[in-house]
Design an enzyme around this catalytic site. Structure first.
Site, mmCIF file in Angstrom:
data_model
loop_
_atom_site.group_PDB
_atom_site.id
_atom_site.type_symbol
_atom_site.label_atom_id
_atom_site.label_comp_id
_atom_site.label_asym_id
_atom_site.label_seq_id
_atom_site.Cartn_x
_atom_site.Cartn_y
_atom_site.Cartn_z
ATOM 1 N N GLU A 91 0.820 -1.196 0.000
ATOM 2 C CA GLU A 91 0.000 0.000 0.000
ATOM 3 C C GLU A 91 0.863 1.259 0.000
ATOM 4 O O GLU A 91 1.957 1.280 0.559
ATOM 5 C CB GLU A 91 -0.901 -0.007 1.238
ATOM 6 C CG GLU A 91 -1.917 -1.125 1.140
ATOM 7 C CD GLU A 91 -2.715 -1.347 2.407
ATOM 8 O OE1 GLU A 91 -3.831 -1.854 2.285
ATOM 9 O OE2 GLU A 91 -2.232 -1.012 3.491
ATOM 10 N N CYS A 104 3.380 8.164 1.528
ATOM 11 C CA CYS A 104 3.954 7.150 2.408
ATOM 12 C C CYS A 104 4.133 5.891 1.580
ATOM 13 O O CYS A 104 3.172 5.371 1.006
ATOM 14 C CB CYS A 104 2.982 6.942 3.582
ATOM 15 S SG CYS A 104 3.493 5.659 4.716
ATOM 16 N N CYS A 111 6.776 -7.705 6.686
ATOM 17 C CA CYS A 111 7.975 -7.217 7.376
ATOM 18 C C CYS A 111 8.470 -8.307 8.311
ATOM 19 O O CYS A 111 7.673 -8.985 8.967
ATOM 20 C CB CYS A 111 7.676 -5.952 8.166
ATOM 21 S SG CYS A 111 9.142 -5.274 8.992
ATOM 22 N N CYS A 115 7.170 -6.189 14.893
ATOM 23 C CA CYS A 115 6.856 -5.385 16.076
ATOM 24 C C CYS A 115 5.465 -5.759 16.601
ATOM 25 O O CYS A 115 4.543 -6.007 15.838
ATOM 26 C CB CYS A 115 6.920 -3.898 15.749
ATOM 27 S SG CYS A 115 8.561 -3.381 15.240
ATOM 28 N N CYS A 118 2.271 -3.683 15.351
ATOM 29 C CA CYS A 118 2.192 -3.315 13.928
ATOM 30 C C CYS A 118 1.501 -4.421 13.136
ATOM 31 O O CYS A 118 1.905 -5.585 13.215
ATOM 32 C CB CYS A 118 3.594 -3.063 13.393
ATOM 33 S SG CYS A 118 3.656 -2.823 11.607
ATOM 34 N N CYS A 341 -0.896 4.799 10.410
ATOM 35 C CA CYS A 341 0.343 4.068 10.680
ATOM 36 C C CYS A 341 0.074 2.660 11.186
ATOM 37 O O CYS A 341 -0.732 2.468 12.086
ATOM 38 C CB CYS A 341 1.135 4.765 11.766
ATOM 39 S SG CYS A 341 1.617 6.389 11.323
HETATM 40 N N1 SAH Z 1 9.585 -0.293 9.418
HETATM 41 C C1 SAH Z 1 9.804 1.085 9.587
HETATM 42 C C2 SAH Z 1 8.898 1.951 8.748
HETATM 43 C C3 SAH Z 1 7.454 1.550 8.636
HETATM 44 S S1 SAH Z 1 6.450 1.669 10.074
HETATM 45 C C4 SAH Z 1 9.723 1.471 11.042
HETATM 46 O O1 SAH Z 1 9.292 0.662 11.836
HETATM 47 O O2 SAH Z 1 10.133 2.575 11.356
HETATM 48 C C5 SAH Z 1 6.151 3.424 10.200
HETATM 49 C C6 SAH Z 1 5.823 3.890 11.609
HETATM 50 O O3 SAH Z 1 4.531 3.433 12.020
HETATM 51 C C7 SAH Z 1 6.797 3.342 12.654
HETATM 52 O O4 SAH Z 1 7.189 4.341 13.540
HETATM 53 C C8 SAH Z 1 5.967 2.311 13.331
HETATM 54 O O5 SAH Z 1 6.479 2.034 14.597
HETATM 55 C C9 SAH Z 1 4.613 2.943 13.342
HETATM 56 N N2 SAH Z 1 3.538 1.998 13.627
HETATM 57 C C10 SAH Z 1 3.490 0.694 13.310
HETATM 58 N N3 SAH Z 1 2.332 0.147 13.706
HETATM 59 C C11 SAH Z 1 1.626 1.129 14.299
HETATM 60 C C12 SAH Z 1 0.322 1.197 14.881
HETATM 61 N N4 SAH Z 1 -0.475 0.135 14.928
HETATM 62 N N5 SAH Z 1 -0.088 2.372 15.377
HETATM 63 C C13 SAH Z 1 0.704 3.476 15.287
HETATM 64 N N6 SAH Z 1 1.926 3.476 14.730
HETATM 65 C C14 SAH Z 1 2.391 2.315 14.239
HETATM 66 FE FE1 SF4 Z 2 8.212 -3.745 10.436
HETATM 67 FE FE2 SF4 Z 2 5.989 -2.689 11.400
HETATM 68 FE FE3 SF4 Z 2 8.110 -2.963 12.978
HETATM 69 FE FE4 SF4 Z 2 8.148 -1.127 11.017
HETATM 70 S S1 SF4 Z 2 6.792 -1.162 12.797
HETATM 71 S S2 SF4 Z 2 9.760 -2.596 11.534
HETATM 72 S S3 SF4 Z 2 6.917 -2.201 9.443
HETATM 73 S S4 SF4 Z 2 6.945 -4.643 12.030
#
Ligand code: SAH
Ligand code: SF4
Length: 381
Positions: A91, A104, A111, A115, A118, A341
Site C-alpha cells: 500500500e 507514504c 515485514c 513489532c 504493527c 500508521c
Molecule cells: N519499518 C519502519 C517503517 C514503517 S512503520 C519502522 O518501523 O520505522 C512506520 C511507523 O509506524 C513506525 O514508527 C511504526 O512504529 C509505526 N507503527 C506501526 N504500527 C503502528 C500502529 N499500529 N499504530 C501506530 N503506529 C504504528
Molecule cells: Fe516492520 Fe511494522 Fe516494525 Fe516497522 S513497525 S519494523 S513495518 S513490524
C-alpha cells in the site's frame, strides 16, 4: 525478459543506454520522460533519437504496478493497494496537508521485524520489493494526481518510507529508489523532504549516511531495553545504546540536524510519566539532538493492545517539552480507510477476502475508482 527501466537510477540508466551504444544525455532524456512526465510508451518520447526509440521496446519496458483498489478518506487521504504478484499487495498512502503533500511508500511485502503493535509485522515477511516496485508507487501516485488535478506542477512534495516493511532491511533496492526521488531529472525532492524510517538496523544506518543521507526517523517506542525487546524484537540484536550511537553518528551527514524519534503510545505499556522521564534521560545520556513524534496507537484486532487515552498522550508530550525536547503528537490521518500508521496490512494471500472486505467497507467509504489491471482479478468496489 526485458529490463524494467523503473529499476534504474540515472547512473544505472546511463550504463544501460551505453550498452545499447547511446550516450549519457539520451539516458537523461529517457529518465525525464519516465519520471517527470510519467510516460511509459517509448513511441511517445518524441525527442529521443529514432534508432533508440525503435530499439527500446525489444530490450526494455516501463512497468508500474497494477492497482487493485483505491480508497479515499473523508480527510483527503488516498490509499492505493498495488498488486505485487503471488497474492501479495502493498500500500501507498497520499496525505495532503496545507503546506505539503506526502506520499507514504512501502519497501517490502510484509515485514520480518515483527513489532508487537504493527499489523504489517503480524502479517510476517513475504518478500523485498524491487527498486522498480518502490518507485512505481511514487510514479503512479504523482502522475495520476497530476492528471486528476489537471496540473503539470509537482504534486507530491515529501516522501516518507513509512509504509509496509523495514526499508533498511531492503537496502540494495532502497538506495537507487531514493536517488531517483532526489534526482533533479527525476522527482527533484530535497533530502530534507525524503525520510527513511527505521526500527533500528544499526549497520545500515551508517551506510545510509555514506550512500544517500536523507532525513532519518527512528522508531523508538520504549526508553529501556527490557521494554523495547518486547515491542521491537530487533532491539535484541541492536540494543538502545548502539542505536543511540548510530543516531549520533548519522547526524553529521544528515540534511537535518536532528533525528525524529517515533514513539507509538500504548495504553499501560509505555505511556506513563515514568517512561517519559526515562526517555528524557536516554536521549540526554547519549546526547542525541532529536524531536519526538508521539503516534497514538492505531488498533487492529489481533494486537490485543489499546491506544493511550488522549490525556495521557498530552501529559507525556508536555513532560518531554518541559524537559526541552520538542515533541509533537501525530494527527492520525485516513483512519476510516485503515491507512493510518501500522494498519497497512495489505494481505491478499486470499484475494477474495480482500475483495469482500473492500466490498463490506464500500458502504461507508468512497472507493473512488478501481482499475482492473491486466492479469489481475477484478476488485468490486
Ligand atoms: N519499518 C519502519 C517503517 C514503517 S512503520 C519502522 O518501523 O520505522 C512506520 C511507523 O509506524 C513506525 O514508527 C511504526 O512504529 C509505526 N507503527 C506501526 N504500527 C503502528 C500502529 N499500529 N499504530 C501506530 N503506529 C504504528
Ligand atoms: Fe516492520 Fe511494522 Fe516494525 Fe516497522 S513497525 S519494523 S513495518 S513490524
Amino acid at each position: 525478459m526485458t529490463a524494467n527501466l523503473l529499476d534504474f537510477d540515472l547512473e544505472g540508466l546511463a550504463a544501460f543506454c551505453e550498452r545499447l551504444g547511446h550516450q549519457r544525455f539520451r539516458a537523461v532524456q529517457l529518465f525525464r520522460w519516465i519520471h517527470q512526465r510519467g510516460v511509459a510508451r517509448f513511441e511517445e518520447m518524441t525527442d529521443l533519437a529514432r534508432d533508440l526509440r525503435e530499439r527500446l521496446p525489444s530490450v526494455a519496458r516501463v512497468q508500474g504496478l497494477p492497482v487493485l483498489a483505491e480508497q479515499a478518506s473523508a480527510d483527503g487521504t488516498i490509499k492505493w493497494l498495488f498488486d505485487v504478484g503471488d497474492g501479495n499487495a502493498v500500500e501507498a498512502v497520499y496525505i495532503p496537508e496545507d503546506d505539503r503533500a506526502t506520499l507514504c511508500v512501502s519497501s517490502q511485502a510484509g515485514c520480518a521485524v515483527g513489532c508487537r503493535f504493527c499489523s504489517t509485522g503480524h502479517q510476517g515477511f513475504s518478500r523485498h520489493l524491487t527498486t522498480g516496485e518502490i518507485l512505481a508507487q511514487l510514479w503512479y501516485a504523482e502522475h495520476e494526481l497530476r492528471r486528476r488535478l489537471q496540473t503539470r506542477e509537482r504534486v507530491i512534495s515529501n516522501v516518507v518510507m513509512m509504509g509496509m516493511g523495514e526499508p533498511l532491511q531492503n537496502y540494495a533496492a532502497l538506495i537507487p529508489a531514493l536517488r531517483v526521488m532526489l534526482d533533479d531529472h527525476g522527482y527533484g525532492l530535497s533530502r530534507r523532504r525524503v525520510t527513511v524510517s527505521t526500527s533500528g538496523v544499526v549497520p545500515m544506518m551508517q551506510r545510509l549516511a555514506q550512500d544517500c543521507p536523507v532525513a532519518l526517523a527512528v522508531s523508538l517506542h520504549a526508553p529501556d531495553d527490557a521494554l523495547r525487546d518486547r515491542l521491537v524484537p530487533l532491539n535484541r540484536k541492536y540494543p538502545l545504546h548502539e542505536l543511540m550511537q548510530a543516531c549520533r553518528r548519522y547526524l553529521p551527514a544528515a540534511p537535518r540536524d536532528f533525528v525524529t524519534f517515533e514513539y507509538c503510545m500504548l495504553d499501560g505499556i509505555n505511556d506513563t510519566l515514568t517512561h517519559a522521564d526515562a526517555l528524557v534521560a536516554l536521549v540526554r545520556e547519549h546526547g542525541v539532538p532529536c524531536k519526538i513524534n508521539l503516534i497514538p496507537f492505531n488498533p487492529f484486532p489481533a494486537s490485543g493492545l489499546r491506544r493511550s487515552p488522549r490525556l495521557a498522550v498530552k501529559a507525556f508530550a508536555d513532560r518531554l517539552n518541559a524537559a526541552g525536547i520538542v515533541t509533537t503528537i501525530r494527527k492520525t490521518r485516513g483512519d476510516d480507510i485503515d491507512a493510518a500508521c501500522g494498519q497497512l496490512a495489505g494481505d491478499v494471500q486470499d484475494r477474495t477476502r480482500v475483495v469482500q472486505r473492500l466490498a463490506r467497507r464500500g458502504e461507508d467509504l468512497a472507493v473512488v475508482r478501481v482499475q482492473r489491471p491486466q492479469g489481475a482479478r477484478e476488485v468490486a468496489p
